[in-house]
Design a protein around this motif. Structure first.
Motif, PDB file in Angstrom:
ATOM      1  N   UNK A  53     -13.054  79.609   3.158  1.00 26.05           N
ATOM      2  CA  UNK A  53     -11.797  80.158   2.661  1.00 26.05           C
ATOM      3  C   UNK A  53     -11.786  81.669   2.869  1.00 26.05           C
ATOM      4  N   UNK A  54     -10.582  82.246   2.978  1.00 22.38           N
ATOM      5  CA  UNK A  54     -10.490  83.706   3.124  1.00 22.38           C
ATOM      6  C   UNK A  54     -10.855  84.401   1.820  1.00 22.38           C
ATOM      7  N   UNK A  55     -10.959  85.706   1.871  1.00 22.63           N
ATOM      8  CA  UNK A  55     -11.305  86.450   0.660  1.00 22.63           C
ATOM      9  C   UNK A  55     -10.276  86.215  -0.438  1.00 22.63           C
ATOM     10  N   UNK A  56      -9.021  86.090  -0.065  1.00 23.06           N
ATOM     11  CA  UNK A  56      -7.966  85.781  -1.030  1.00 23.06           C
ATOM     12  C   UNK A  56      -7.318  84.468  -0.618  1.00 23.06           C
ATOM     13  N   UNK A  57      -7.776  83.331  -1.161  1.00 26.28           N
ATOM     14  CA  UNK A  57      -7.248  82.035  -0.741  1.00 26.28           C
ATOM     15  C   UNK A  57      -5.765  81.887  -1.086  1.00 26.28           C
ATOM     16  N   UNK A  58      -5.049  81.160  -0.242  1.00 28.27           N
ATOM     17  CA  UNK A  58      -3.659  80.829  -0.543  1.00 28.27           C
ATOM     18  C   UNK A  58      -3.624  79.972  -1.798  1.00 28.27           C
ATOM     19  N   UNK A  59      -2.653  80.207  -2.654  1.00 30.14           N
ATOM     20  CA  UNK A  59      -2.570  79.490  -3.919  1.00 30.14           C
ATOM     21  C   UNK A  59      -1.114  79.292  -4.303  1.00 30.14           C
TER      22      UNK A  59
END
Length: 429
Positions: free
Chosen positions: A417-423
């Motif tokens: 996952x990226x540093x700020x996951x999609x949510x």
């Protein structure tokens, strides 16, 4: 061994003959033996879809005990000797829209309706009135799921080795479980009931998020799988099978499946164009390849991909690498999960389920007798790609292979996952 074979044969007969006795329409009980068999459908406020089948089956013997071995063998012959009705007219009505369709060469009909006004009745499941052209006409009733306004995402899940153990990687085990075991004998993965209930309810509870299921199984096992879902308390949804296996004297072997799974998911993405998606599958066969293609075609639409880690085959690493790369480029998340708990933990972290639901999944998982040790979760955070390196895979196969390394006895959990996951946006935001 002989007694086990007899029990297996008895179970197989029950699975195969149950639809013969429960069919809608005359169903062999009256004149002509015509049957209308609708399957659960799905839709939106603007359009709905439903599939069904029309066939003719020979009458049974009045007063005969349906559980007797003689009756079950007779019912099996009745099922095999069913004759599909091509070109039969079926009129479907939903709300203020009506359409007349005809069955194809295999007896299937496909209904697509466009109601101008939303359904008046409350609830998420809505009735579709069907009428088969016959003398006299034969009425039947189908049902379609329309997501409520409060839903926040769509969940698409495979069934085989994702919800239910079928052993698709082992063809002999898969065929035994498909055609011999009944709903009572089939085993759900530990924690899957609590997880799917939580996904259906959503983080706010009562969201009614659509649960859409796909399978490589034949339409003939539709009723058994519906019973399996009910028995285990798994949220019901349209079960969208990929092919008709053609169980008849003239077509005794399965027909080849093509790209039906991709087509189904693409269709649902278009239908629910304003909702994000969650894809759930397993590593045993083609789910990683299918989901990688879907993520690449629809950047930003898929919040997370959950893949149950059921394969010990090192050749699957290549497909996992491709899926991980597609997910990373889309800014989404991939969880190659050892168990349902790993999926639940990630789902709670990105707002798909309520945080408290994780404990329920863990408790259900722990109650399973075969539950063993868990490995520490491996996490990979890809570096943000630039225009220059956008064509390159953001994750190398070495990183995936290292994360999955071990003796193979205990499945690994890998989170990409990226540093700020999609949510999902926070409730009330």
């Amino acid at each position: 061994m002989a007694s086990r074979a007899r029990r297996g044969a008895t179970k197989a007969l029950r699975v195969l003959t149950r639809p013969v006795r429960r069919a809608q329409g005359y169903g062999g009980k009256g004149r002509g033996g015509l049957v209308v068999e609708p399957y659960r459908g799905y839709g939106s406020r603007d359009e709905v879809f439903l599939i069904g089948r029309v066939f003719r089956q020979s009458p049974g013997i009045p007063g005969e005990d349906p559980e007797s071995l003689r009756a079950q063998w007779r019912d099996l012959r009745r099922r095999i000797a069913r004759r599909t009705i091509a070109g039969a007219g079926v009129t479907a009505r939903f709300g203020d829209d009506t359409v007349r369709v005809e069955t194809d060469r295999d007896g299937y009909f496909r209904v697509h309706l466009h109601p101008r006004t939303p359904p008046a009745e409350t609830g998420d499941w809505h009735a579709v009135d069907l009428l088969l052209d016959a003398d006299p006409p034969i009425p039947a009733e189908g049902a379609v799921f329309i997501p409520p306004d409060r839903c926040r995402c769509v969940v698409v899940s495979d069934i085989d080795d994702t919800v239910m153990r079928t052993g698709v990687a082992n063809k002999l085990k898969m065929l035994w479980r498909l055609f011999v075991e009944d709903a009572e004998s089939r085993v759900a993965f530990p924690g899957v009931t609590a997880l799917y209930r939580a996904l259906h309810a959503g983080a706010g509870g009562g969201e009614g998020n659509p649960m859409l299921y796909v399978s490589r199984a034949p339409w003939g096992l539709y009723e058994m799988l519906s019973e399996f879902f009910q028995r285990h308390g798994i949220p019901a949804g349209p079960v969208l099978f990929l092919r008709e296996w053609g169980l008849s004297w003239t077509h005794p072997l399965p027909r080849r499946a093509t790209d039906h799974k991709q087509a189904l998911i693409r269709h649902m993405l278009a239908l629910y164009g304003d909702l994000p998606f969650v894809l759930i599958g397993d590593s045993g066969q083609h789910d990683p390849e299918v989901y990688a293609q879907i993520v690449e075609e629809n950047p930003g639409r898929v919040l997370a991909v959950y893949i149950r880690n059921v394969s010990r085959d090192s050749a699957r690493v290549e497909e996992i690498v491709r899926l991980a790369g597609a997910v990373a480029r889309a800014g989404s998340s991939l969880v190659l999960a050892a168990d349902s708990v790993a999926m639940a933990e990630h789902a709670a972290a990105i707002g798909l389920i309520a945080p408290g639901a994780v404990a329920g999944v863990a408790d259900e998982h722990a109650a399973a007798a075969e539950t063993g040790p868990r490995r520490e979760t491996a996490r990979i955070t890809p570096e943000p790609s630039t225009v220059a390196d956008a064509a390159e895979d953001p994750i190398g196969p070495e990183a995936i292979a290292e994360a999955l390394a071990g003796d193979g006895a205990v499945p690994a959990t890998l989170v990409v996952e990226p540093e700020t996951p999609a949510a999902l946006p926070r409730l009330g935001a």
